[in-house]
Motif scaffolding. Sequence first.
Motif, PDB file in Angstrom:
ATOM      1  N   SER A  42       0.816  -1.210   0.000  1.00  0.00           N
ATOM      2  CA  SER A  42       0.000   0.000   0.000  1.00  0.00           C
ATOM      3  C   SER A  42       0.854   1.266   0.000  1.00  0.00           C
ATOM      4  O   SER A  42       0.460   2.296  -0.556  1.00  0.00           O
ATOM      5  CB  SER A  42      -0.931   0.002   1.216  1.00  0.00           C
ATOM      6  N   GLU A  43       2.050   1.205   0.625  1.00  0.00           N
ATOM      7  CA  GLU A  43       2.934   2.377   0.632  1.00  0.00           C
ATOM      8  C   GLU A  43       3.392   2.716  -0.777  1.00  0.00           C
ATOM      9  O   GLU A  43       3.516   3.886  -1.144  1.00  0.00           O
ATOM     10  CB  GLU A  43       4.138   2.125   1.540  1.00  0.00           C
ATOM     11  N   ARG A  46       0.564   4.423  -2.829  1.00  0.00           N
ATOM     12  CA  ARG A  46       0.273   5.816  -2.522  1.00  0.00           C
ATOM     13  C   ARG A  46       1.045   6.791  -3.416  1.00  0.00           C
ATOM     14  O   ARG A  46       0.711   7.969  -3.480  1.00  0.00           O
ATOM     15  CB  ARG A  46       0.590   6.113  -1.051  1.00  0.00           C
ATOM     16  N   ARG A  47       2.084   6.302  -4.064  1.00  0.00           N
ATOM     17  CA  ARG A  47       2.850   7.173  -4.953  1.00  0.00           C
ATOM     18  C   ARG A  47       2.036   7.611  -6.169  1.00  0.00           C
ATOM     19  O   ARG A  47       2.298   8.651  -6.754  1.00  0.00           O
ATOM     20  CB  ARG A  47       4.096   6.450  -5.457  1.00  0.00           C
ATOM     21  N   GLU A 115      10.773   1.993   1.295  1.00  0.00           N
ATOM     22  CA  GLU A 115       9.729   0.966   1.167  1.00  0.00           C
ATOM     23  C   GLU A 115      10.313  -0.440   1.150  1.00  0.00           C
ATOM     24  O   GLU A 115       9.661  -1.400   1.564  1.00  0.00           O
ATOM     25  CB  GLU A 115       8.900   1.185  -0.106  1.00  0.00           C
TER      26      GLU A 115
END
Length: 507
Positions: A42-43, A46-47, A115
């Motif tokens: 999910s990180e 988000r980009r 990440e």
Amino acid sequence: MARYKVVDRSPRFLPIVLDAQLVAGSFEYALDYLIDHEIDLSELDRRYRNDDTGAPAYDPAVMLKIVLLAYSRGVLSSRAIERLCRENVLFMAISGDSAPQFTTIAKFVRELGEEVSAIFAQVLMICDRQGLIGRQMFAIDGVKLPSNADKRRSGTHAELAHDAERMEQAVAKMVRAHRGRDERADTGEDEEANAARIERLSSEAKRIRAFLAASSERRSGKGAIRKSNVTDNDSAKMATSKGVIQGYTAVAAVDGEAQIIVAAQAHGSGSEQNVLLPMVKRTEALRTEQTIITADAGYHSEANLQALYDAGVPALVADGLMRRRDERFAAQARYKSLPDPLYDKAAADKASEIKFQPADFAFDPASNTCICPAGKKLYSSGSACLTHGRRHHKFKGAKRDCLPCTMRERCLRHPERTTIRQVAFFDKDQHSPLRYTERMKRAIDSPRGRRLYGRRIAIVEPVFANLRHNKRLDRFTLRTQPKVNTQWNLYCLVHNIEKLAHHGYAS
């Protein structure tokens, strides 16, 4: 005449089920299942903010699969990875035949950043769930690898400024020569080549000047000046068995159960002492009170041993003289490989002569005199000297005696450049002020300590062999410490996922 079946290479359409290429039990199958069903990305998601506007982006899960599969095959180049995505059916299957461009692949790896640490931690949790982390021993070691930096553009700020000045002087001299030829109408020189050289030297000098203006002098933990590098200032010059490189030290902490890498870090320094405590801290989540940390002599220092003791971390860290105290290594010299088969045997025999030791000198504390094996008297140069907290008496020879001495070859380690012999006699029955070093010596020299420390090399060295030989990791392609650390963590991810696949994960 014999008849053979016709070899037909004409174009044709062949039906291929891409999903069937990912065979259960293989690395690529475990990788595909792991990223699709176990890892939270999910990180990375988000980009991308192209829900309403902008072109569709490549799925970061697909990009991660492509990069890790390429690294597992020893492919580091983004151009080579792009070619595999177009031509290799396995890469077509793992990527869903998406075939991203090499610039997209390079940008993804370059910007992955922190990440990768979260992904690494999630894979470690899965390894732990599968019972692959025993927590009995974590072995820490490192490997020095070249970086994407020019070793010739390395030096102190004074040395770099001198290089820039020499380039500017060379450019000025070439310009004057060029003007002189113009005045004489001389066309004998290759003006195009000269102009290209002037441009290259000028731009390089400007680059060095800009670097010096924008960066400060690098210094070690003790304040000594360290060499900077114009290309990648986070990297460092390091001495290896194959010469001096400009690169990084890639460090890993490996669990003894199934050789899972539990922590990884790349740092731009040849010294490994400063990285021991950060590596131990990275293993906190997995370590127990009984977990033993092992490391070789490169990580040994009194400060490190004290910090481990104060933190209550069981550890076995070797010192530089550990093997000399171990009788099992008494005959190790006979197994050392010889130089080139055509080496000068006479010179080798000469170099192997046993040098005179302090015991070969006649020292009389009462009269404060010392006589060398040649019968010459040495001068006292200090009667209360301290080295590492130990008191000793120093003597040195006179030039008139040492220079013409016929025993120089046996007395001096480097007789061609050393003028006189010096010798020190330590006071007997001294207690070493290095309390934690002495404590570690007793622990590692005990039968249990030797047995436990002997496991270290079998735990950590096969991991580096897998990454360097099987995965062909011979250099880093990115610049700056954060990006190099990302690339090193990706390779360690490949190793851990490979271990999961070998132990039947998702099959």
